[in-house]
Design a protein around this motif. Structure first.
Motif, mmCIF file in Angstrom:
data_model
loop_
_atom_site.group_PDB
_atom_site.id
_atom_site.type_symbol
_atom_site.label_atom_id
_atom_site.label_comp_id
_atom_site.label_asym_id
_atom_site.label_seq_id
_atom_site.Cartn_x
_atom_site.Cartn_y
_atom_site.Cartn_z
ATOM 1 N N UNK A 38 -4.775 6.120 -0.405
ATOM 2 C CA UNK A 38 -3.445 6.938 0.518
ATOM 3 C C UNK A 38 -3.178 6.634 2.278
ATOM 4 N N UNK A 39 -3.915 5.613 1.947
ATOM 5 C CA UNK A 39 -4.519 4.262 3.060
ATOM 6 C C UNK A 39 -2.530 3.256 3.554
ATOM 7 N N UNK A 40 -1.141 4.446 4.260
ATOM 8 C CA UNK A 40 -0.193 3.726 4.812
ATOM 9 C C UNK A 40 -0.272 2.897 5.248
ATOM 10 N N UNK A 41 -1.045 2.663 6.363
ATOM 11 C CA UNK A 41 -1.036 0.835 6.892
ATOM 12 C C UNK A 41 -1.392 -0.082 6.287
ATOM 13 N N UNK A 42 -2.774 0.124 5.637
ATOM 14 C CA UNK A 42 -3.215 -0.419 3.959
ATOM 15 C C UNK A 42 -1.697 -1.207 3.724
ATOM 16 N N UNK A 43 -1.379 -0.116 2.872
ATOM 17 C CA UNK A 43 -0.471 -0.393 1.810
ATOM 18 C C UNK A 43 0.899 -1.593 2.235
ATOM 19 N N UNK A 44 1.227 -1.089 3.287
ATOM 20 C CA UNK A 44 2.312 -1.697 4.104
ATOM 21 C C UNK A 44 1.562 -3.107 4.704
ATOM 22 N N UNK A 45 0.140 -3.158 5.052
ATOM 23 C CA UNK A 45 -0.380 -4.577 5.764
ATOM 24 C C UNK A 45 -0.342 -5.403 4.582
ATOM 25 N N UNK A 46 -0.868 -4.837 3.578
ATOM 26 C CA UNK A 46 -1.319 -5.516 2.240
ATOM 27 C C UNK A 46 0.148 -6.047 1.530
ATOM 28 N N UNK A 47 1.525 -4.891 1.671
ATOM 29 C CA UNK A 47 2.532 -5.799 1.525
ATOM 30 C C UNK A 47 3.064 -7.644 2.550
ATOM 31 N N UNK A 66 4.910 2.465 -0.869
ATOM 32 C CA UNK A 66 4.719 3.340 0.285
ATOM 33 C C UNK A 66 6.199 4.147 0.193
ATOM 34 N N UNK A 67 7.059 3.472 0.435
ATOM 35 C CA UNK A 67 8.427 3.828 0.079
ATOM 36 C C UNK A 67 8.292 4.842 -0.502
ATOM 37 N N UNK A 68 7.851 5.661 -1.503
ATOM 38 C CA UNK A 68 7.353 6.696 -2.768
ATOM 39 C C UNK A 68 6.825 7.627 -1.306
ATOM 40 N N UNK A 69 6.249 7.114 -1.189
ATOM 41 C CA UNK A 69 4.959 7.691 0.085
ATOM 42 C C UNK A 69 5.612 8.543 0.535
ATOM 43 N N UNK A 70 6.732 7.621 1.447
ATOM 44 C CA UNK A 70 6.604 7.050 2.894
ATOM 45 C C UNK A 70 8.169 7.091 3.273
ATOM 46 N N UNK A 71 8.775 7.599 2.533
ATOM 47 C CA UNK A 71 10.308 7.590 2.448
ATOM 48 C C UNK A 71 11.223 7.586 4.045
ATOM 49 N N UNK A 73 10.191 5.250 6.350
ATOM 50 C CA UNK A 73 9.926 4.555 7.673
ATOM 51 C C UNK A 73 10.759 2.802 8.189
ATOM 52 N N UNK A 74 11.276 2.988 8.778
ATOM 53 C CA UNK A 74 11.506 2.360 9.133
ATOM 54 C C UNK A 74 11.686 0.655 9.386
ATOM 55 N N UNK A 75 9.824 -0.146 9.023
ATOM 56 C CA UNK A 75 9.794 -1.758 9.148
ATOM 57 C C UNK A 75 9.314 -1.234 7.772
ATOM 58 N N UNK A 76 9.148 -0.551 6.993
ATOM 59 C CA UNK A 76 8.362 -1.133 5.771
ATOM 60 C C UNK A 76 9.712 -1.237 5.003
ATOM 61 N N UNK A 77 10.954 -0.573 5.400
ATOM 62 C CA UNK A 77 12.401 -0.450 4.828
ATOM 63 C C UNK A 77 12.643 -1.988 4.940
ATOM 64 N N UNK A 78 13.042 -1.997 6.247
ATOM 65 C CA UNK A 78 13.493 -3.579 6.872
ATOM 66 C C UNK A 78 12.179 -4.693 6.105
ATOM 67 N N UNK A 79 10.917 -4.965 5.689
ATOM 68 C CA UNK A 79 10.123 -5.624 5.029
ATOM 69 C C UNK A 79 10.258 -5.726 3.721
ATOM 70 N N UNK A 80 11.082 -4.276 3.222
ATOM 71 C CA UNK A 80 11.630 -4.127 1.599
ATOM 72 C C UNK A 80 12.587 -4.555 1.554
#
Lengths: 295, 932
Positions: A38-47, A66-71, A73-80
């Motif tokens: 569940x470590x969101x930060x680690x998952x985003x960094x891994x991506x 990540x998106x499923x767990x934390x819909x 999130x702007x940074x994740x959205x842009x990276x995705x």
């Protein structure tokens, strides 16, 4: 409260991952996620690490989780969105960006969507996104991209206005000056183009390529003697470049001046030599064709 | 390296009209004051960076919507608080803003320099409270009469313009002028663009940890360069770990490099770590707040329109700085379009480009990563076609230096890409030829962060996994890069030579210290020269030259007996007599009244006796008659340079000796002996050291076994040495008749002191005239406008007199002042002249040696090094306390100097805060006159 937060900041610094090799970093992040899925930060960094290692499919997989767990999130959205675009899935990327922008856009989202819209042939949509992005932040890259789009659409008056606005905001950036000289020439406003070239030449220690351009404009205006002087000056400056640094690019500059002065044989020799030394100089190939045609 | 300021007629005119002149000034719209509603990412590239900051969570981003200066802690805190889920969004925003404001309010930065050009310099500082932005400046430290201002605020940027090239100015942050400056706050303007003025760069990358290795790297550089500090400071990025916050910039950059930054402008590039809280698109964040960079081409080069990437000129080098982290790296993007234009607009001899992510590396990063690959594939072809000479980078925490390379864009294997397979060393295969068909790539990501990696990139000639930095000396047509490890050891050097015809000074190269009066071998390499050269030396940074040889063979060597004159600004140059344009010049080195010399280096040649015959006692004081060979001498280990006779059974004793000629009084001596199994060392017949030896008799074996190649190091009695010829003799003994090996080498370091002349002695060689100067004596001719060799002692307009501070000069100045006072218009001149009377007459060396001086210093402060050097060079003893190491000294330091600045120098009760040669000399001489 400040002490607590200061401690948090320290803790963050201490635990922040160092600037480590990507593969090691990826393995480390995977290990963290094995322990704490569940470590969101680690998952985003891994991506991010996967994307930077040119592994977009794996990056997308992590981002999907990540998106499923934390819909939202702007940074994740842009990276995705970026990863999807890298994979050619522009439509999916745009869906994410639309949603993002609908909830309050930012420069990044507008800019990425503008590029995707351009790629899809939606020039007007792209233009609107560029305008929106510029409204949020005065960025050089946005002026350049929007201007180029308008040039391609032959909306030259708007392009000039946009470039001029960028020029004011960005300290006379040479990329905008060159664009303005180019567009003004296309618009038939040779004097205006010369004004921009003069500004470029004034900022340069040597300016053979812009002098040749200027000479061409002068010739079109019937100012042939001035044009010839400009060509000779260009040749002298190119010679000076060669004396100090005999680079392939300097040979191309001299060749350009020689072509303008009708010295085609010498220009061909320069260009052939430049291409032997730097085959990547596509500009030299074009000039060589010109020189060989005697134009 | 640093040329003496040449006062020109123009300067004189300017000086006469400078009272309270409002210089052209500019103020920078600091990013925190820009009305930028958001510093959000412009694309996914930016968001990749944001991702690295540790953002996470669900819900709406409270994303850096505060002014940019606040954005760093805000982002960090938001991320963290979300993670801990301890506060609601509203509370988070409030608290975060408080913290952010607090961080910025606590950020105070002493004045530092930015954007140095031949005619201007930006002075930047940050205060805790809003205040005026005003700088007083001038060439005369005693009276800074010029003023430049900027808008009031917390962040101050004042641009001083209308300056002369290659000129030293004093400056002070002060609301009113005139004001007296101090010796620490000086800057030197850039040389004229295009000139071949020698200069020095310091290249550092990935330093910003604030840790001990970062400090060690900095100290090593300062120690290495001595007084010849860098003119330009290039930072390869990752300046402030971990996230480039204001606090991190303060602690890991400004605090650590403060002593350098006040004198040397830094030209940075954005690293990925500070990129976590900086946005190149909008040029916001702590990185963009910290630096004042030229988007408008004001420092040379073409206007980029952004501070994210830019260019500048220094002397004959064009520097290009790219943003590999946060600006688009695409071939048709603005950055690369600008790059093409910038390269097409320069005719500088050298082009040096740098950015953060290296195109080639096998360190803590590998060059398959996106930024590295894109820069290599998109940028390198443009640069190489334009004949770039050197590409510097960081990011990968390692030192890597390539061969001369060309064309390795998509493939990074060696085949087909190495232009020159040599080592590029002047002492090895020879320098690389900078012909426009190859470039040198250097990864300098070893400035402080932890290092690592495989260090086996096929394009790299040298790779070293150790912290350090690079010192680059540009001497006209030659450029030499030295890798200086954190412990002060130089582990690599590489030279590029621009011309097909050139002369490159190899030794002295700059930064060395020689004993005044000793013999120095001037060594150079030439290419395409006529075969005959002239050799000159200077004691004033090249303002005046003295001929050593008017016409000598271009054989690469000239033995020079240096004058007995102390200076930290000595240089040598070698010039082709057929073409003055072909010349090579060293950077500044020191001739000192006292220094430590390596009288016997390791590997020296020794006379030896290995025939198993008793030599009695006389051998210890005589020379000649024996065979000789280089150390290591011995047998049985297969590592000997000179193999000695191995008897069976062993001979118990072997003899070694050599002459050491000392040019002055020996004040200290230290020997390092490699031996197996025992030794006794004699100097001029007196025993000074022994290990594992009981009796001296020839047939006595060593008293014990040492093990292979044992090492012994100790101070030895210095009084046994005499000026002139000395005999160093060593007896080495076997431990038994059956021992398999015997070894010997010795290194001897001597502290040597000589009496130096107050003025440059007659060079004693045919001279000529150069710019109104008598090159034989080195003295400034009357009417000449340049300073004497040792400017800290002279001045006061009395330069034509034999010595500014001499009694004669004082009387002369006083008399002139009295005469001039009769005319009001001459009052300023009279005041100037009368100031001479304040100068203290110089004391004798023996008087000075009795003065009790205590210095409070740190290991890293260059001003401290200058003060030490000044005292050492004059043979003046002093106590030196490192206030960062010795608590008691720190307490005394605080008592003497509440500001705790270093150096603080206590000269028998006279406390000098900061470093000023003039103040120190006056204080020392004032105290010295109490002694006989």
């Amino acid at each position: 409260v400040r002490i607590v937060l200061a401690l948090w900041l320290c803790a963050l610094s201490a635990t922040a991952l160092a600037d480590e090799p990507s593969e090691e970093r990826i393995e480390e992040l995977r290990a963290i996620l094995d322990r704490s899925p569940g470590d969101a930060d680690a998952r985003l960094r891994l991506a991010l690490a996967l994307e930077l290692s040119a592994r977009p499919v794996e990056a997308l997989s992590e981002l999907d989780v990540f998106a499923a767990l934390h819909p939202g999130d702007r940074a994740a959205d842009l990276l995705r969105a970026q990863v999807l675009a890298d994979l050619g899935r522009d439509g999916d990327a745009v869906v994410i960006l639309d949603d993002r922008i609908a909830r309050g856009g930012d420069i990044g989202a507008y800019w990425l969507r503008a590029r995707l819209r351009e790629r899809a042939g939606d020039g007007q949509g792209a233009l609107e996104d560029y305008d929106a992005a510029i409204g949020l932040g005065d960025a050089l890259e946005l002026y350049v991209a929007r201007g180029a789009l308008l040039e391609r659409a032959a909306r030259l008056d708007e392009a000039v206005l946009g470039y001029e606005a960028g020029l004011i905001a960005h300290s006379g950036a040479v990329v905008l000056r060159e664009a303005l000289a180019r567009v003004e020439r296309r618009r038939g406003r040779r004097e205006a183009a010369i004004t921009h070239l003069d500004a470029i030449i004034g900022a340069a220690r040597v300016a053979p390529r812009w002098r040749i351009e200027r000479a061409s404009l002068l010739a079109e205006l019937g100012r042939h003697e001035e044009a010839q002087v400009e060509r000779r000056t260009a040749l002298a400056e190119a010679e000076r470049m060669l004396v100090n640094r005999a680079s392939p690019a300097a040979l191309v500059e001299r060749a350009r001046a020689r072509i303008a002065l009708g010295q085609h044989r010498e220009a061909i020799a320069d260009l052939e030599l430049a291409l032997r030394r730097a085959p990547q100089l596509t500009e030299a190939r074009a000039l060589l064709a010109t020189a060989r045609s005697g134009r | 390296m640093r040329s003496s300021p040449r006062a020109t007629a123009q300067d004189t005119n300017r000086a006469s009209e400078t009272a309270e002149r409002e210089s052209t000034s500019t103020s920078r719209s600091r990013s925190f004051s820009r009305s930028t509603p958001s510093v959000g990412p412009r694309d996914a590239e930016r968001d990749r960076t944001i991702g690295q900051t540790g953002r996470r969570g669900d819900g709406e981003a409270v994303r850096c919507s505060a002014p940019p200066a606040l954005s760093v802690p805000l982002c960090l805190c938001v991320s963290l608080l979300r993670e801990t889920a301890l506060a609601s969004g509203a509370v988070v925003a409030t608290i975060v803003t408080l913290i952010a404001l607090d961080a910025h309010a606590q950020s105070v930065r002493d004045p530092y320099l930015q954007m140095g050009t031949p005619d201007g310099m930006s002075i930047v500082w940050r205060t805790a409270a809003s205040g005026p932005s005003s700088v007083c400046w001038g060439e005369d430290r005693a009276s800074l009469t010029n003023r430049a201002t900027g808008p009031d605020g917390i962040d101050h940027v004042v641009r001083v313009t209308g300056l002369s090239p290659s000129t030293t100015y004093y400056y002070a942050v002060s609301p009113t002028c005139p004001v007296a400056g101090d010796a620490d706050h000086t800057f030197r303007t850039s040389p004229p663009t295009g000139s071949r003025t020698p200069f020095r760069l310091w290249v550092v990358g990935d330093s910003g940890t604030g840790g001990t290795r970062q400090r060690a790297v900095f100290s090593a550089m300062l120690e290495d360069v001595g007084a010849d500090t860098p003119d330009v400071f290039l930072h390869m990025g990752d300046i402030a770990y971990d996230s480039g916050t204001t606090t991190e910039f303060d602690a890991n950059f400004f605090d650590i490099y403060e002593s350098l930054l006040m004198n040397t402008p830094c030209w940075p590039t954005l690293g990925n770590h500070e990129g976590r809280n900086a946005d190149s698109l909008t040029q916001t964040g702590p990185y963009y707040e910290a630096y004042v960079l030229p988007p408008d081409g004001a420092a040379g080069g073409m206007p980029s329109g952004t501070e994210a990437y830019y260019s500048f000129d220094y002397a004959n080098v064009h520097f290009i700085v790219l943003d590999s982290h946060d600006s688009p790296r695409t071939a048709g993007g603005p950055m690369l379009t600008w790059l093409r234009a910038d390269l097409a607009a320069t005719d500088q001899e050298w082009v040096v480009a740098y950015w953060h992510h290296p195109p080639y590396t096998d360190g803590t990063h590998t060059d398959v990563e996106t930024q590295l690959r894109e820069m290599r594939e998109n940028v390198n072809p443009i640069l190489e076609a334009a004949g770039v000479d050197v590409v510097l980078a960081g990011h990968s925490h390692i030192y890597e230096r390539s061969y001369l390379l060309h064309g390795a864009y998509t493939s990074t294997v060696a085949a087909g890409h190495i232009v020159d397979m040599g080592d590029g060393r002047t002492s090895g295969d020879g320098p690389y030829r900078a012909t426009g068909d190859g470039a040198l790539y250097v990864v300098a990501g070893h400035g402080g962060a932890s290092v690592g990696g495989d260090a086996s990139h096929p394009l790299m000639y040298v790779s070293e996994v150790a912290q350090g930095s690079c010192i680059v000396d540009v001497t006209g047509p030659a450029m030499t890069l030295h890798n200086l490890r954190w412990d002060g050891v130089e582990t690599d050097d590489v030279t590029l030579v621009r011309d097909s015809t050139s002369i490159v000074l190899l030794s002295p190269a700059g930064g060395e210290t020689y004993l005044a009066g000793s013999e120095v071998d001037i060594v150079w390499a030439s290419s395409g020269a006529s075969g005959r050269v002239r050799v000159d030396f200077s004691v004033d940074d090249g303002a005046t030259w003295n001929v050593l040889a008017t016409d000598t063979a271009d054989d690469g060597h000239h033995a020079w007996r240096t004058p007995r004159f102390a200076t930290a600004r000595a240089r040598v140059r070698v010039t082709d007599i057929a073409d003055e344009a072909i010349t090579g010049q060293s950077l500044a080195f020191t001739l000192a009244a006292e220094t430590v010399i390596t009288a016997i280096p390791s590997g020296s040649v020794w006379a030896y006796h290995d025939q198993g015959v008793d030599q009695g006692d006389a051998w210890r004081t005589s020379l000649g008659g024996w065979a000789s060979g280089p150390a290591e001498l011995g047998y049985g280990d297969a590592d000997e340079e000179t193999v000695l006779t191995d008897f069976d059974p062993n001979a118990p004793t072997y003899y070694f000796r050599r002459e050491v000629v000392v040019d002055g009084e020996v004040t200290s001596a230290r020997a390092r002996v490699l031996f197996d199994d025992g030794f006794v060392m004699f100097v001029n017949g007196t025993e000074v050291s022994r290990q594992n030896v009981g009796g001296l008799a020839f047939d006595a074996f060593a008293s014990g076994s040492s093990g292979d190649n044992a090492r012994y190091e100790a101070d030895i009695d210095a009084s046994v040495f005499r000026e002139g010829s000395n005999v160093v003799a060593v007896m080495v003994k076997q431990d038994s008749g059956v021992s398999s090996d015997l070894s010997f080498d010795l290194t001897l370091e001597l502290g040597v002191r000589v009496e130096v002349e107050e003025t440059l002695p007659d060079a004693g060689v045919p001279g000529d005239r150069d710019g109104g100067r008598d090159v034989d004596s080195g003295m400034v001719a009357p009417g000449s406008d340049a300073g004497p060799p040792d400017v800290e002692d002279g001045g006061c307009g009395c330069r034509a007199a034999p010595r500014g501070g001499s009694p004669f000069a004082i009387v002369l100045c006083a008399a002139l002042a009295l005469v001039y006072r009769r005319r009001a218009w001459l009052l300023p001149l009279a005041l100037l002249l009368s100031a001479c009377s304040a100068a203290v007459p110089p004391a004798s060396a023996s008087q000075r040696a009795q003065v009790r001086i205590t210095m409070y210093t740190t290991s890293w402060c260059p001003a401290c090094a200058s003060a030490r050097s000044w005292l050492h060079s004059r043979g003046i003893p002093f106590d030196d306390y490192d206030v960062e190491v010795e608590p008691e000294a720190a307490a005394r330091h605080r008592h003497l100097n509440s500001s705790r600045s270093v150096p603080t120098i206590d000269v028998e009760g006279t406390v000098i805060r900061g470093w000023s040669a003039e103040d120190l000399r006056n204080a020392v001489d004032r105290a010295a006159h109490r002694y006989r």
